[in-house]
Design a protein around this motif. Structure first.
Motif, PDB file in Angstrom:
ATOM      1  N   ALA A  30      10.840  72.790 -18.348  1.00  0.00           N
ATOM      2  CA  ALA A  30      10.680  71.424 -18.826  1.00  0.00           C
ATOM      3  C   ALA A  30       9.229  70.970 -18.705  1.00  0.00           C
ATOM      4  CB  ALA A  30      11.596  70.489 -18.055  1.00  0.00           C
ATOM      5  N   ALA A  31       8.594  71.359 -17.598  1.00  0.00           N
ATOM      6  CA  ALA A  31       7.188  70.989 -17.405  1.00  0.00           C
ATOM      7  C   ALA A  31       6.311  71.672 -18.437  1.00  0.00           C
ATOM      8  CB  ALA A  31       6.740  71.357 -15.993  1.00  0.00           C
ATOM      9  N   ALA A  32       6.623  72.935 -18.762  1.00  0.00           N
ATOM     10  CA  ALA A  32       5.840  73.652 -19.775  1.00  0.00           C
ATOM     11  C   ALA A  32       5.985  72.999 -21.139  1.00  0.00           C
ATOM     12  CB  ALA A  32       6.267  75.116 -19.836  1.00  0.00           C
ATOM     13  N   ALA A  33       7.200  72.571 -21.460  1.00  0.00           N
ATOM     14  CA  ALA A  33       7.426  71.906 -22.751  1.00  0.00           C
ATOM     15  C   ALA A  33       6.709  70.567 -22.792  1.00  0.00           C
ATOM     16  CB  ALA A  33       8.926  71.724 -22.992  1.00  0.00           C
ATOM     17  N   ALA A  34       6.756  69.832 -21.699  1.00  0.00           N
ATOM     18  CA  ALA A  34       6.096  68.516 -21.660  1.00  0.00           C
ATOM     19  C   ALA A  34       4.584  68.654 -21.678  1.00  0.00           C
ATOM     20  CB  ALA A  34       6.539  67.756 -20.422  1.00  0.00           C
ATOM     21  N   LYS A  35       4.064  69.722 -21.093  1.00  0.00           N
ATOM     22  CA  LYS A  35       2.611  69.907 -21.014  1.00  0.00           C
ATOM     23  C   LYS A  35       1.998  70.105 -22.395  1.00  0.00           C
ATOM     24  CE  LYS A  35       0.587  72.009 -17.417  1.00  0.00           C
ATOM     25  NZ  LYS A  35       0.222  73.106 -16.519  1.00  0.00           N
ATOM     26  N   ARG A  36       2.762  70.673 -23.333  1.00  0.00           N
ATOM     27  CA  ARG A  36       2.225  70.942 -24.658  1.00  0.00           C
ATOM     28  C   ARG A  36       1.885  69.682 -25.440  1.00  0.00           C
ATOM     29  NH1 ARG A  36       6.234  75.300 -26.859  1.00  0.00           N
ATOM     30  NH2 ARG A  36       6.823  75.797 -24.775  1.00  0.00           N
ATOM     31  N   THR A  37       2.486  68.576 -25.072  1.00  0.00           N
ATOM     32  CA  THR A  37       2.216  67.341 -25.820  1.00  0.00           C
ATOM     33  C   THR A  37       0.924  66.689 -25.379  1.00  0.00           C
ATOM     34  OG1 THR A  37       3.481  65.994 -24.257  1.00  0.00           O
ATOM     35  CG2 THR A  37       4.661  66.892 -26.166  1.00  0.00           C
ATOM     36  N   PHE A  38       0.373  67.081 -24.253  1.00  0.00           N
ATOM     37  CA  PHE A  38      -0.844  66.433 -23.759  1.00  0.00           C
ATOM     38  C   PHE A  38      -2.043  67.258 -23.971  1.00  0.00           C
ATOM     39  CE2 PHE A  38       2.564  64.615 -21.146  1.00  0.00           C
ATOM     40  CZ  PHE A  38       2.454  63.331 -21.558  1.00  0.00           C
TER      41      PHE A  38
ATOM     42  N   LEU B  50       9.262  65.075 -31.951  1.00  0.00           N
ATOM     43  CA  LEU B  50      10.449  65.749 -32.468  1.00  0.00           C
ATOM     44  C   LEU B  50      10.446  67.221 -32.068  1.00  0.00           C
ATOM     45  CD1 LEU B  50      13.016  65.591 -34.148  1.00  0.00           C
ATOM     46  CD2 LEU B  50      11.636  66.060 -36.162  1.00  0.00           C
ATOM     47  N   ASP B  51       9.280  67.870 -32.143  1.00  0.00           N
ATOM     48  CA  ASP B  51       9.187  69.270 -31.728  1.00  0.00           C
ATOM     49  C   ASP B  51       9.549  69.424 -30.255  1.00  0.00           C
ATOM     50  OD1 ASP B  51       8.280  70.020 -34.265  1.00  0.00           O
ATOM     51  OD2 ASP B  51       6.174  69.736 -33.700  1.00  0.00           O
TER      52      ASP B  51
ATOM     53  N   GLU C 100      12.793  71.386 -28.694  1.00  0.00           N
ATOM     54  CA  GLU C 100      12.648  72.486 -27.733  1.00  0.00           C
ATOM     55  C   GLU C 100      13.450  72.212 -26.468  1.00  0.00           C
ATOM     56  OE1 GLU C 100       9.141  74.985 -25.428  1.00  0.00           O
ATOM     57  OE2 GLU C 100       8.626  73.633 -27.065  1.00  0.00           O
ATOM     58  N   ILE C 101      13.419  70.981 -25.994  1.00  0.00           N
ATOM     59  CA  ILE C 101      14.198  70.631 -24.805  1.00  0.00           C
ATOM     60  C   ILE C 101      15.682  70.787 -25.092  1.00  0.00           C
ATOM     61  CG2 ILE C 101      14.851  68.720 -23.278  1.00  0.00           C
ATOM     62  CD1 ILE C 101      11.916  67.759 -23.528  1.00  0.00           C
ATOM     63  N   ARG C 102      16.116  70.336 -26.277  1.00  0.00           N
ATOM     64  CA  ARG C 102      17.531  70.496 -26.652  1.00  0.00           C
ATOM     65  C   ARG C 102      17.929  71.958 -26.684  1.00  0.00           C
ATOM     66  NH1 ARG C 102      18.519  70.077 -32.563  1.00  0.00           N
ATOM     67  NH2 ARG C 102      17.753  72.169 -32.281  1.00  0.00           N
ATOM     68  N   ASP C 103      17.065  72.800 -27.274  1.00  0.00           N
ATOM     69  CA  ASP C 103      17.369  74.223 -27.351  1.00  0.00           C
ATOM     70  C   ASP C 103      17.427  74.861 -25.967  1.00  0.00           C
ATOM     71  OD1 ASP C 103      17.441  73.908 -30.075  1.00  0.00           O
ATOM     72  OD2 ASP C 103      15.449  74.788 -30.429  1.00  0.00           O
ATOM     73  N   LEU C 104      16.533  74.431 -25.078  1.00  0.00           N
ATOM     74  CA  LEU C 104      16.557  74.956 -23.712  1.00  0.00           C
ATOM     75  C   LEU C 104      17.837  74.533 -22.989  1.00  0.00           C
ATOM     76  CD1 LEU C 104      12.829  74.388 -22.648  1.00  0.00           C
ATOM     77  CD2 LEU C 104      13.971  76.583 -22.993  1.00  0.00           C
ATOM     78  N   LEU C 105      18.238  73.291 -23.210  1.00  0.00           N
ATOM     79  CA  LEU C 105      19.483  72.822 -22.595  1.00  0.00           C
ATOM     80  C   LEU C 105      20.689  73.568 -23.152  1.00  0.00           C
ATOM     81  CD1 LEU C 105      18.815  68.993 -22.436  1.00  0.00           C
ATOM     82  CD2 LEU C 105      19.121  70.542 -20.497  1.00  0.00           C
TER      83      LEU C 105
END
Length: 151
Positions: free
Chosen positions: A143-151, A119-120, A124-129
């Motif tokens: 987008a890559a930075a946001a996705a990287k935080r989940t791993f 959800l976080d 964040e992706i929605r807010d960036l869009l």
């Protein structure tokens, strides 16, 4: 049939419910000890009775109404509710409020203590869009930075 049973057992709800029942049973013993060992003697001393169960009795013919027994059950219920609220519900609500406040303020959370949820990430992706203009898209690095935080 076996796979359906496995899916049912592995649901989070069933496991959480089982843990709640076990914890509740153990917690009931603790609360009963507090009521029996502390509150019953105090209240019984006030009413000059051995236990709260024996206080406030009203004889009616061969029967006897035991208002003390009802009072003991009421006190036990209130104690359970108070301990559950003040020991578990209130601290967890405060913790959630603090986490939400830190997220709103943009304070980075410790990923080990507070992992980023799906959800976080989606928020964040929605807010960036939403921050990008109509025809522009979110840059691939964001987008890559946001996705990287989940791993």
């Amino acid at each position: 049939m076996i796979n359906g049973f496995k899916e049912f057992i592995m649901r989070g709800n069933v496991i959480e419910l089982a843990v709640a029942v076990v914890i509740g049973a153990a917690f009931t013993g603790l609360v009963n000890a507090i009521v029996t060992g502390i509150f019953n003697p105090l209240i019984a001393a006030i009413f000059n009775a051995d236990t709260l169960k024996n206080s406030l009795t009203v004889p009616i013919g061969d029967a006897e109404l035991s208002f003390g027994l009802v009072l003991a059950a009421l006190i036990q219920f209130l104690l359970v509710a108070a301990v559950v609220y003040f020991a578990f519900v209130m601290p967890l609500n405060k913790l959630k409020e603090n986490q939400a406040r830190r997220r709103q303020a943009g304070v980075p959370l410790d990923p080990k203590k507070n992992p980023v949820t799906d959800l976080d990430l989606l928020t964040e992706i929605r807010d960036l869009l939403a921050a990008s203009t109509g025809a522009q898209t979110v840059s691939s690095s964001a987008a890559a930075a946001a996705a990287k935080r989940t791993f």
